[in-house]
Design a protein around this motif. Structure first.
Motif, PDB file in Angstrom:
ATOM      1  N   GLU A 153       0.810  -1.219   0.000  1.00 63.79           N
ATOM      2  CA  GLU A 153       0.000   0.000   0.000  1.00 63.79           C
ATOM      3  C   GLU A 153       0.845   1.272   0.000  1.00 63.79           C
ATOM      4  N   HIS A 154       2.046   1.210   0.587  1.00 66.19           N
ATOM      5  CA  HIS A 154       2.920   2.382   0.681  1.00 66.19           C
ATOM      6  C   HIS A 154       4.367   1.920   0.536  1.00 66.19           C
ATOM      7  N   LEU A 155       5.152   2.677  -0.226  1.00 67.24           N
ATOM      8  CA  LEU A 155       6.569   2.381  -0.441  1.00 67.24           C
ATOM      9  C   LEU A 155       7.395   3.617  -0.105  1.00 67.24           C
ATOM     10  N   ASP A 156       8.534   3.397   0.514  1.00 64.29           N
ATOM     11  CA  ASP A 156       9.470   4.483   0.814  1.00 64.29           C
ATOM     12  C   ASP A 156      10.850   3.988   0.385  1.00 64.29           C
ATOM     13  N   TRP A 157      11.362   4.549  -0.716  1.00 67.91           N
ATOM     14  CA  TRP A 157      12.615   4.128  -1.352  1.00 67.91           C
ATOM     15  C   TRP A 157      13.693   5.165  -1.040  1.00 67.91           C
ATOM     16  N   LEU A 158      14.791   4.733  -0.438  1.00 67.70           N
ATOM     17  CA  LEU A 158      15.895   5.627  -0.117  1.00 67.70           C
ATOM     18  C   LEU A 158      17.163   5.059  -0.736  1.00 67.70           C
ATOM     19  N   ASP A 159      17.766   5.834  -1.630  1.00 65.12           N
ATOM     20  CA  ASP A 159      18.993   5.424  -2.308  1.00 65.12           C
ATOM     21  C   ASP A 159      20.093   6.414  -1.945  1.00 65.12           C
ATOM     22  N   LEU A 160      20.994   5.979  -1.068  1.00 66.12           N
ATOM     23  CA  LEU A 160      22.102   6.839  -0.646  1.00 66.12           C
ATOM     24  C   LEU A 160      23.332   6.660  -1.521  1.00 66.12           C
ATOM     25  N   ALA A 161      23.290   5.727  -2.469  1.00 58.37           N
ATOM     26  CA  ALA A 161      24.437   5.470  -3.331  1.00 58.37           C
ATOM     27  C   ALA A 161      24.534   6.464  -4.475  1.00 58.37           C
ATOM     28  N   ALA A 162      23.451   7.080  -4.825  1.00 59.82           N
ATOM     29  CA  ALA A 162      23.445   8.012  -5.947  1.00 59.82           C
ATOM     30  C   ALA A 162      24.338   9.213  -5.642  1.00 59.82           C
ATOM     31  N   ASP A 163      24.818   9.895  -6.706  1.00 58.13           N
ATOM     32  CA  ASP A 163      25.612  11.112  -6.515  1.00 58.13           C
ATOM     33  C   ASP A 163      24.825  12.111  -5.679  1.00 58.13           C
ATOM     34  N   ALA A 164      23.548  12.202  -5.963  1.00 54.49           N
ATOM     35  CA  ALA A 164      22.639  13.012  -5.156  1.00 54.49           C
ATOM     36  C   ALA A 164      21.643  12.035  -4.534  1.00 54.49           C
ATOM     37  N   PRO A 165      21.765  11.755  -3.231  1.00 58.41           N
ATOM     38  CA  PRO A 165      20.854  10.788  -2.601  1.00 58.41           C
ATOM     39  C   PRO A 165      19.400  11.107  -2.938  1.00 58.41           C
ATOM     40  N   GLN A 166      18.634  10.025  -3.165  1.00 53.68           N
ATOM     41  CA  GLN A 166      17.238  10.186  -3.538  1.00 53.68           C
ATOM     42  C   GLN A 166      16.342   9.406  -2.599  1.00 53.68           C
ATOM     43  N   ARG A 167      15.205  10.005  -2.306  1.00 55.49           N
ATOM     44  CA  ARG A 167      14.177   9.316  -1.534  1.00 55.49           C
ATOM     45  C   ARG A 167      12.838   9.592  -2.208  1.00 55.49           C
ATOM     46  N   TRP A 168      12.077   8.509  -2.388  1.00 52.68           N
ATOM     47  CA  TRP A 168      10.767   8.602  -3.012  1.00 52.68           C
ATOM     48  C   TRP A 168       9.742   7.885  -2.141  1.00 52.68           C
ATOM     49  N   GLU A 169       8.547   8.421  -2.096  1.00 51.50           N
ATOM     50  CA  GLU A 169       7.425   7.758  -1.443  1.00 51.50           C
ATOM     51  C   GLU A 169       6.332   7.535  -2.476  1.00 51.50           C
TER      52      GLU A 169
END
Length: 184
Positions: A153-169
């Motif tokens: 029902e809900h996703l929270d994606w956190l990628d700290l490996a990227a040049d610019a860290p990304q987080r998506w919900e």
């Protein structure tokens, strides 16, 4: 962010879940949180066994006598955290024990060593006498096997490996998944 960027991230999530259940990755082992029978939080490791993208579902196996089965039946809202290197995926959803048709198919797909986990007649968490062996009963192993489905029902994606860290919900809405980029 554009609809295209949302779709790209959602596709990365689906691919990561597919890979976790088909070839084994860091996301294969997750930590499931439930509401305990006494009302407090409970967390334990589970191994993801199957993923479906539409509708978005994750499956895992457990002993029908485990505490998590009763907890899910009483409070189906669960949380699942997965970690693969510097990428984290937190999932919220509604869990349930599948019907016998799905359970039979899952059982038949299990490797023999995985089926062996259910051949032990003892209850999960039960005290053992150090000198006693647990009785193995392969004929009744299937009776102790539960196949659990989580409807995402809900996703929270956190990628700290990227040049610019990304987080998506992402939230599942009537027309599908709706996402937004948020501050990491």
């Amino acid at each position: 962010m554009t609809h295209e960027a949302q779709g790209d991230i959602l596709n990365r999530i689906w691919q990561a879940l597919h890979d976790a259940t088909s070839q084994g990755t860091g996301f294969t082992l997750g930590f499931l949180a439930t509401i305990g029978v006494g009302g407090g939080p409970r967390a334990r490791a589970v191994i993801l066994r199957q993923f479906e993208a539409a509708p978005a579902r994750i499956y895992f196996a457990t002993n029908v006598h485990s505490d998590k089965v009763n907890e899910i039946q009483q409070h189906p809202q669960v949380a699942l955290t997965l970690q693969d290197g510097s990428v984290q995926l937190r999932i919220q959803g509604k869990a349930g024990i599948t019907d016998d048709a799905e359970r039979i198919a899952a059982w038949e797909a299990l490797a023999p060593h995985s089926r062996q986990l259910y051949a032990t007649a003892g209850l999960p968490g039960e005290a053992m006498d150090e000198t006693a062996e647990l009785a193995d009963d392969p004929c009744t192993a299937f009776q102790r096997f539960a196949w659990v489905r989580i409807d995402l029902e809900h996703l929270d994606w956190l990628d700290l490996a990227a040049d610019a860290p990304q987080r998506w919900e992402f939230d599942l809405e009537v027309d599908g998944w709706v996402g937004k980029r948020v501050v990491p």
